[in-house]
Design an enzyme around this catalytic site. Structure first.
Site, mmCIF file in Angstrom:
data_model
loop_
_atom_site.group_PDB
_atom_site.id
_atom_site.type_symbol
_atom_site.label_atom_id
_atom_site.label_comp_id
_atom_site.label_asym_id
_atom_site.label_seq_id
_atom_site.Cartn_x
_atom_site.Cartn_y
_atom_site.Cartn_z
ATOM 1 C CG ASP A 39 -0.285 -0.174 2.463
ATOM 2 O OD1 ASP A 39 1.100 -0.361 2.536
ATOM 3 O OD2 ASP A 39 -0.913 0.050 3.633
ATOM 4 C CG HIS A 248 22.964 8.309 -17.657
ATOM 5 N ND1 HIS A 248 22.274 7.489 -18.949
ATOM 6 C CD2 HIS A 248 23.077 9.389 -18.107
ATOM 7 C CE1 HIS A 248 21.950 8.421 -19.400
ATOM 8 N NE2 HIS A 248 22.544 9.610 -19.339
ATOM 9 C CG ASP A 265 23.999 16.527 -14.092
ATOM 10 O OD1 ASP A 265 23.276 17.224 -13.771
ATOM 11 O OD2 ASP A 265 24.220 16.151 -15.138
ATOM 12 C CG ASP A 276 20.294 19.630 -16.092
ATOM 13 O OD1 ASP A 276 21.235 19.149 -15.111
ATOM 14 O OD2 ASP A 276 20.116 19.144 -17.225
ATOM 15 C CG HIS A 359 27.522 14.452 -23.381
ATOM 16 N ND1 HIS A 359 27.335 15.814 -23.366
ATOM 17 C CD2 HIS A 359 28.197 14.097 -22.457
ATOM 18 C CE1 HIS A 359 28.032 16.255 -22.227
ATOM 19 N NE2 HIS A 359 28.701 15.188 -21.771
ATOM 20 C CG HIS A 363 18.871 18.684 -22.182
ATOM 21 N ND1 HIS A 363 17.998 19.180 -21.295
ATOM 22 C CD2 HIS A 363 20.067 18.348 -21.443
ATOM 23 C CE1 HIS A 363 18.616 19.072 -20.116
ATOM 24 N NE2 HIS A 363 19.952 18.600 -20.234
ATOM 25 C CG HIS A 370 16.618 15.321 -20.588
ATOM 26 N ND1 HIS A 370 17.093 14.257 -20.880
ATOM 27 C CD2 HIS A 370 17.483 16.006 -20.119
ATOM 28 C CE1 HIS A 370 18.600 14.061 -20.604
ATOM 29 N NE2 HIS A 370 18.510 15.261 -19.760
ATOM 30 C CD GLU A 410 24.083 18.792 -20.563
ATOM 31 O OE1 GLU A 410 24.387 17.937 -19.774
ATOM 32 O OE2 GLU A 410 22.767 18.925 -20.430
ATOM 33 C CE1 TYR A 414 31.782 13.679 -18.599
ATOM 34 C CE2 TYR A 414 31.577 13.962 -20.984
ATOM 35 C CZ TYR A 414 31.049 14.110 -19.790
ATOM 36 O OH TYR A 414 30.305 15.055 -19.604
ATOM 37 N NE ARG A 431 27.333 16.604 -17.119
ATOM 38 C CZ ARG A 431 27.489 15.388 -16.850
ATOM 39 N NH1 ARG A 431 28.310 14.549 -17.450
ATOM 40 N NH2 ARG A 431 26.737 14.886 -15.918
ATOM 41 C CD GLU A 433 23.256 20.304 -17.277
ATOM 42 O OE1 GLU A 433 24.022 19.412 -16.475
ATOM 43 O OE2 GLU A 433 22.675 19.995 -17.906
HETATM 44 N N1 GLY Z 1 21.116 15.891 -15.659
HETATM 45 C C1 GLY Z 1 20.689 15.565 -16.949
HETATM 46 C C2 GLY Z 1 21.285 16.063 -17.724
HETATM 47 O O1 GLY Z 1 22.211 17.004 -17.724
HETATM 48 O O2 GLY Z 1 21.040 15.955 -18.993
HETATM 49 MN MN MN Z 2 21.671 18.445 -18.746
HETATM 50 MN MN MN Z 3 22.679 17.582 -15.874
#
Ligand code: GLY
Ligand code: MN
Ligand code: MN
Length: 463
Positions: A39, A248, A265, A276, A359, A363, A370, A410, A414, A431, A433
């Site tokens: 529950d 991730h 992050d 973010d 990457h 975004h 996102h 960002e 790496y 990174r 961002e």
């Molecule tokens: N924290 C997710 C990204 O940077 O896209």
């Molecule tokens: Mn991001």
């Molecule tokens: Mn991020």
């Protein structure tokens, strides 16, 4: 503008969009409650589209908007027994005043009332592939309408994806949204400052048990929550040393050691809006020479991307600008050998830079970290292109940036251990961002209340 008026204005814009596309009724549920076990449920989070049009955060609710402009809400009925256990429900009687909708019913009346709303309408609009079972539910309502055609009723002839309309609206943020995004950015920046300071103090004092990733995660959560944020916008990454090379990674229990970098992050969600931020800092407050060299490359890449983040540029321009600077840095530091890989243009063409930068540079961001929104310019023709492997790709021109759009910037590097990669750089992951709002002449970085310059980070951590 009062809160109700904001949502009324957005619903009116949806009604106009429906009307100009031939009319119909838009139907939208909020998110379901998700059981975790027995529950106990997962923490409830409303559906972003639904919240965008209502400001209503209770589960079990639906919205219908007719192209005439009329809006109808369905919500959980008042129920003293349930309210004792789960909390107050708004209920359909209070909903029109509280939310500015034209009519409200108990959700128990959903199927019959929705069939009435869809009678004699040309189309039904709902979010495609977004809610499990919704298509079946719509079929059920349409069947109820069809059952009445012998009595002269007309059944909607077409179905359209409501996301197409809402995604375009959500892509350009209004003043109300920008105000919340700025506040969310400030809270998150403060949380990053707190984590940096905690890291420096803990490593200097060398207390028992050491400093672990989850200690810094706790500092972030404390700072988010004490400023009124309801939750993190996504699972926080706190990565010690080599863990930063796992894109991730989540905050785990690894110990932070002097001489290591820490990549965080993390961003809070405030009143339905995300932030973010990523910062990478030396756990003990002092960059090593190799860390500093790579850090300054990533920072230069971010500055290049920021410069390309302005109205009239395309969404891909910041990425292209950052990637060129990163490649220059890879060639200068010997991460990529000039003899083997050639010039910046050669590396761009071969894609060899992806070993260290795999990457995209940003975004859309908004209610969702996102966020929704088309990354290509609507109404433009697709063209076919061959990629480096000779595969045919269909491409449409990237989205043109306009004031009110919000995106992250960002870039990162790496470096996993590998033959031919200078050992000094092994296991360094960096990174940086920030969240950018496109303004009339450039962009506003809403998350710069935490330092980004390496000297300033060191100064903050010394203080
Ligand atoms: N924290 C997710 C990204 O940077 O896209
Ligand atoms: Mn991001
Ligand atoms: Mn991020």
């Amino acid at each position: 503008m009062n809160a109700t008026a904001i949502y009324q204005k957005r619903r009116a814009a949806v009604a106009r969009a429906l009307k100009s596309a031939g009319g119909g009724v838009a139907v939208l549920p909020t998110a379901p409650e998700l059981p975790r076990n027995r529950d106990t449920d997962f923490p409830y989070r409303h559906d972003s589209y639904f919240y965008y049009l209502t400001g209503f955060t209770e589960p079990g609710a639906w919205l219908a908007i007719e192209s005439s402009g009329k809006s109808t809400l369905f919500c959980r009925p008042k129920d003293l027994e349930r309210e004792i256990w789960d909390g107050i429900r708004l209920g359909p009687k209070a909903a029109p005043d509280a939310l500015g909708v034209d009519a409200a019913f108990s959700v128990d009346a959903l199927d019959n009332t929705m069939a009435q709303l869809l009678t004699n309408q040309s189309a039904v609009w709902f979010p495609f592939a977004a809610h499990k079972g919704l298509e079946t539910q719509v079929d059920g309502w349409l069947n109820k309408v069809r059952a009445k055609v012998r009595m002269g009723a007309e059944c909607p002839q077409s179905q359209h994806d409501l996301c197409r309309v809402l995604d375009e609206m959500r892509l350009v943020k209004d003043r109300h949204e920008i105000g919340i995004l700025r506040r969310a950015g400030k809270i998150s920046a403060g949380a990053h400052v707190r984590a940096m300071q905690t890291s420096a103090v803990m490593l200097r004092s060398g207390g028992p048990g050491g400093l672990r990733e989850y200690h810094l995660e706790a500092e972030l959560l404390h700072e988010f929550r004490r400023h009124g944020s309801q939750a993190p916008a996504y699972t926080s990454i706190v990565a010690a040393g080599a863990n930063a090379c796992v894109l991730h990674y989540r905050a785990g229990d690894a110990e932070l050691k002097p001489g290591q970098l820490c990549l965080i992050d993390a961003g809070c969600e405030l009143d339905g809006y995300a932030s973010d931020i990523t910062r990478t800092f030396p756990a003990d407050g002092q960059f090593t020479a190799a860390q500093r060299r790579l850090y300054d490359i990533v920072l230069a890449a971010q500055y290049a991307a920021v410069k390309a983040t302005r109205p009239g540029q395309r969404f891909t321009d910041p990425h292209d600008a950052a990637t060129r600077v990163l490649i220059e840095g890879m060639l200068d530091t010997g991460l990529l050998s000039k003899a083997k890989h050639g010039s910046v243009d050669d590396v761009l063409a071969s894609g060899a830079y992806r070993q260290f930068y795999m990457h995209r540079t940003g975004h859309w961001m908004g209610m969702d970290v996102h966020d929704c929104g088309d990354y290509t310019e609507p109404g433009t023709k697709a063209r076919e292109e061959k990629d480096a492997q000779g595969q045919t790709l269909t491409r449409r021109p990237s989205r043109i940036l306009r004031p009110g759009m919000v995106l992250t910037i960002e870039p990162g590097l790496y470096v996993r251990p590998a033959k031919n990669v200078p050992k000094d750089y092994w296991n360094i992951g960096i990174r940086i961002e920030d969240d950018a709002l496109i303004t009339a002449s450039g962009c506003e970085l809403m998350t710069r209340d935490v330092p980004v310059d390496a000297d300033e980070i060191e100064a903050l951590m010394r203080a």
